[in-house]
Design a protein around this motif. Structure first.
Motif, short mmCIF file in Angstrom:
data_model
loop_
_atom_site.label_atom_id
_atom_site.label_comp_id
_atom_site.label_asym_id
_atom_site.label_seq_id
_atom_site.Cartn_x
_atom_site.Cartn_y
_atom_site.Cartn_z
N GLU A 88 -6.86 -7.85 0.27
CA GLU A 88 -6.09 -6.93 -0.54
C GLU A 88 -6.84 -6.48 -1.80
O GLU A 88 -6.63 -5.37 -2.28
CB GLU A 88 -4.76 -7.57 -0.97
N HIS A 89 -7.72 -7.34 -2.32
CA HIS A 89 -8.41 -7.03 -3.57
C HIS A 89 -9.90 -7.34 -3.42
O HIS A 89 -10.27 -8.50 -3.20
CB HIS A 89 -7.83 -7.83 -4.73
N ASN B 48 -5.41 -3.42 4.72
CA ASN B 48 -4.48 -3.89 3.70
C ASN B 48 -5.07 -3.88 2.29
O ASN B 48 -4.44 -4.35 1.35
CB ASN B 48 -4.00 -5.31 4.03
N ARG C 64 -5.90 -3.07 -1.31
CA ARG C 64 -5.17 -2.37 -2.36
C ARG C 64 -6.07 -1.98 -3.52
O ARG C 64 -5.89 -0.94 -4.13
CB ARG C 64 -4.02 -3.23 -2.87
N THR C 65 -7.01 -2.86 -3.86
CA THR C 65 -7.89 -2.63 -5.01
C THR C 65 -9.34 -2.66 -4.54
O THR C 65 -9.77 -3.65 -3.93
CB THR C 65 -7.68 -3.71 -6.09
N GLU D 64 -3.13 1.27 2.44
CA GLU D 64 -2.53 0.53 1.33
C GLU D 64 -3.31 0.68 0.03
O GLU D 64 -2.92 0.11 -0.99
CB GLU D 64 -2.42 -0.96 1.68
N ARG E 78 -4.63 1.37 -3.48
CA ARG E 78 -4.01 1.82 -4.73
C ARG E 78 -5.03 2.23 -5.78
O ARG E 78 -4.85 3.22 -6.48
CB ARG E 78 -3.15 0.70 -5.32
N CYS F 272 -4.86 8.39 1.80
CA CYS F 272 -4.42 7.14 1.15
C CYS F 272 -3.20 7.46 0.29
O CYS F 272 -3.30 7.64 -0.93
CB CYS F 272 -5.54 6.54 0.31
N LYS G 72 -0.80 5.94 -0.96
CA LYS G 72 -0.35 5.06 -2.03
C LYS G 72 -1.36 4.97 -3.18
O LYS G 72 -1.16 4.21 -4.13
CB LYS G 72 -0.09 3.66 -1.48
#
Length: 807
Positions: free
Chosen positions: A147-148, A169, A171-172, A193, A195, A215, A217
């Motif tokens: 995720e990160h 998945n 996010r960062t 996902e 961000r 993307c 989101k």
């Protein structure tokens, strides 16, 4: 084959274990892997890994967090540990590992390719180290739960792996501050996902892929991060092509940061909807053409708009006044025409307005006087006519006002913070250089954050400079004469040992506010019981605080400095320079102070409710109700928003913590202790200084770089919110089960990720509710304590969100 050296290392460790301690034959593979990881550490100055030994269970080792049931390692965190070494391939054997976080250390070498075997990995955080080489291509895409990915400020090179698109998945994605080449892979568009994306400060030569618009989101995109190097601005990335409308119009996009990125095209003329989330748009210094679309006013959350140094034409949109949260607008150096919109007078949050170097006509709108937060107004080098509105004299915060090189006439109004006459030349004023203006602006003015130079203006108004020159000369001579007299007097007294004049022995208290009785040194000392222990109400970093009842019912708090402490004197001075010049309903009031040869103290209004630290950890009954918690949070936020936005110069507190927040009997909160405060001029986004504050509350970027901004106060405020909701201390002893150095921020992040909200709030508060508001405050605290500054909200935004929690 790559695992063979690792196998022999593990074998050697096991042989040592079994030969020296035969009772631990069941030592877990995770413990062996961690010991192998430790063996690759060559420098541990703080001896943080000293308890990584076979005499203690590996789940109690520093930075190690295990699953409570399986005892398998799920998190390894060594943030800010200052350790040096390489990343051992043994890390790949921690099969249950979810978090590998080692930012701001001295690791070097390459990331071992085996790291791709950590298929349960959710966070890989290696920013601000010395890693080099490429990101491992093979098996990287196996991290399906990742995720990160934070690799900022290393020396990575090569291309951004195409396999990164398999991390669905993610996010960062922080890749800034490296030496990556090539472009942004279009495969990134598959990361549904995503961000946050930051690829600034690399060696990329690229076009912004339209696929990035898939993307949905995505909330923050940073392509350029300008660094000022001498006389030019630098970022190695080189862009070409237009800005894809698909990216700018993403529904969740909050921040798009790409100044001086060589981007062309035009802003989308349509597609801006009422669901626009955009808060920050920086496209200054590009090659944009066309007009500023009126539909951009649909982005109601916009606070920062920089479109300076482009080729934009046309006039300001008539509905620009709909952007009520706008704080900063720079349209400098374009080809804008027409009149300045009267709608600008609706932007009551506006602090910075730069419309200079265009072809604007008409008069200066009187409505601008409604924007009482304005600090900087730059309208120079246009074709404006008419007079300067007299109402500008009522603007309380205006410190720089430049209308030079227009066709203005009439009289120059007196502004509260006078500017120099250079800011009015090139017009047809009746009196171009009034006596109340100096030849140089009183407000400090440097280049704005976009890096645009201050325009050169001729050496002018020579006649009016005579008076200031004479005054300055007389003042200088007087000061020199006074110093000589003091020095001579000092040596005479020392040589003859004569008694000093009685005026030097007088003990005078300087008063800064009205009091019902005479505030004298003797009265203060008597009221504190000669600073007796019975009146002691607290101790701090540079002295003790005493309660003083001057007359019946009139109480004061007296903070007495411990003489001889250098830092204490600096803090004493900072307290006077800040609190002595500002007043706000949620700041403690500095009533007066005394400075003597062997005694120094500060005098404040007394607050009977104690400090917030006591309130949090000893509260009961009404103290745990949501309205009380919410009110305290709003009071603190009001104080900080005032310091960051309404004070001139702006103030960064640098030591926000519960013990520096005081309460009265009605739970009104007051911010105190400005001993570490720093002043920021309007154009300063940060200052570089020694790290001050309290461990556990200091923002990570401040601790790592010594660059402090108002966002450091926001981080500390977020920590206070977490304490207020959880009744845990920032460095609570209960966190020891997660490893030494674990604090309330990662603890809260862990519980939020696993949706264990009831464990985060104190039981009384969670039971009372309302839970929707509690979770809203938790989300806000989490936003305040994120690491990327570009994502962390401003204090004004925090205050607005807090107010909406009860609406």
């Amino acid at each position: 084959m790559e695992l063979i050296p690792h196998f022999f290392l593990l074998f050697s460790l096991a042989r040592t274990v079994f030969s020296s301690q035969p009772t631990i034959a069941s030592l877990s593979s995770d413990a062996l892997s961690l010991l192998a990881f430790k063996s690759a550490i060559s420098y541990d100055p703080n001896k943080l890994l000293s308890n990584w030994n076979l005499s203690t269970p590996h789940c109690t080792w520093y930075g190690v967090l295990c699953s409570p049931t399986s005892k398998r390692v799920i998190s390894l965190q060594l943030s800010n540990a200052n350790v040096e070494g390489t990343l051992s391939p043994s890390i790949a054997n921690l099969a249950k590992l979810k978090t590998l976080s080692m930012p701001r250390n001295l690791f070097k070498g390459q990331i071992p390719s085996q790291i791709g075997q950590l298929q349960r990995l959710q966070a890989l955080e290696l920013q601000e180290n010395g890693f080099s080489g490429p990101i491992p291509y093979q098996k990287f895409g196996n991290c399906e739960f990742l995720e990160h990915l934070k690799l900022s400020s290393n020396s990575f090179r090569g291309r951004i792996p195409l396999d990164i698109g398999k991390c669905s998945n993610l996010r960062t994605l922080l890749l800034d501050g490296n030496a990556f080449e090539g472009g942004i892979p279009i495969e990134i568009g598959r990361i549904s996902e995503l961000r946050i994306l930051d690829v600034s400060r690399n060696s990329l030569i690229l076009r912004i892929p339209r696929e990035l618009g898939d993307c949905k989101k995505l909330s923050a995109v940073k392509l350029i991060s300008l660094e000022y190097l001498g006389s030019f601005w630098n970022d190695s990335n080189a862009f070409f092509g237009d800005i894809p409308a698909e990216v700018l119009l993403l529904p969740s996009l909050e921040i798009f940061w790409a100044p001086r990125a060589n981007l062309g095209g035009s802003l989308p003329s349509s597609g801006w909807s009422e669901f626009c989330s955009l808060r920050v748009l920086n496209l200054g210094g590009n090659d944009l053409k066309g007009t500023i679309p009126g539909s951009i006013s649909m982005c109601k959350n916009l606070t920062f708009l920089d479109l300076s140094s482009n080729g934009l034409v046309g006039s300001l949109p008539d509905n620009v006044g709909d952007l009520r949260d706008l704080e900063w607008i720079s349209l400098r150096e374009n080809n804008l025409t027409g009149e300045i919109s009267d709608q600008l007078g609706h932007l009551t949050s506006l602090t910075y307005l730069d419309l200079s170097h265009n072809s604007l006509t008409g008069s200066i709108p009187v409505s601008l006087a409604n924007d009482t937060n304005l600090q900087v107004v730059l309208l120079d080098h246009n074709m404006l006519s008419g007079e300067i509105p007299a109402l500008f004299s009522i603007l309380p915060n205006l410190i720089h006002f430049d209308v030079s090189f227009n066709n203005l006439s009439g009289h120059i109004p007196h502004l509260k913070h006078a500017n120099g006459c250079d800011n009015y030349i090139g017009n047809r004023f009746l009196s171009p250089c009034p006596d109340n203006y100096s030849a140089t602006p009183l407000g400090t003015y440097s280049s704005p954050p976009t890096g645009l130079p201050v325009p050169l203006v001729p050496q002018c108004c020579r006649h009016s400079k005579l008076k200031p020159f004479v005054i300055a000369t007389v003042t200088l001579v007087s000061v020199v004469f006074f110093i000589i007299v003091v020095i001579v007097l000092f040596f005479i007294l020392r040589r003859r040992k004569l008694p000093r004049p009685t005026t030097l022995r007088r003990k005078e208290v300087v008063t800064l506010a009205d009091t019902p009785v005479e505030l004298t040194y003797d009265n203060v000392v008597r009221a504190t019981g000669n600073f007796g222990i019975n009146n002691l109400i607290g101790t701090g970093g540079f002295g003790s605080t005493y309660k003083a009842e001057l007359v019946s019912g009139f109480h004061l708090a007296v903070k007495r400095l411990s003489i001889g402490r250098c830092h204490g004197i600096q803090q004493f001075d900072a307290e006077i320079r800040t609190l002595g010049r500002i007043r706000h309903g949620n700041l403690v009031t500095l009533i007066g102070y005394y400075v003597g040869e062997d005694e120094m103290f500060l005098i404040y209004n007394y607050l009977a409710g104690g400090n917030l630290d006591t309130f949090i950890h000893r509260r009961s009954g009404k103290n745990v109700e949501w309205p009380v918690i919410h009110k305290i949070a709003i009071d603190i936020a009001k104080a900080l928003a005032f310091l960051h936005y309404s004070s001139v110069p702006r103030i960064v507190h640098r030591d926000i913590k519960p013990s520096n927040i005081l309460l009265d009997d009605d739970f009104n909160a007051y911010l105190s202790d400005f001993g570490w405060a720093r002043l920021l001029e309007v154009f300063e986004t940060h200052v570089t200084t020694d790290v001050a504050g309290t461990y556990g509350y200091v923002a990570p970027e401040y601790a790592a770089t010594r660059r402090v901004s108002d966002k450091a106060d926001v981080y500390s405020f977020g920590v206070v919110l977490l304490e207020l909701m959880s009744r845990k201390k920032s460095l609570d002893p209960s966190f020891s089960e997660y490893g030494n150095g674990f604090n309330i921020v990662p603890w809260a992040q862990l519980l939020i990720q696993e949706e264990r909200f009831s464990e985060l709030f104190s039981p009384e508060l969670w039971d009372c509710g309302p839970r929707e508001n509690l979770l809203g405050m938790l989300r806000l605290a989490s936003a305040c304590t994120v690491e990327p500054l570009s994502v962390r909200p401003s204090m004004k935004q925090v205050l607005n969100k807090l107010k909406k929690l009860n609406s």
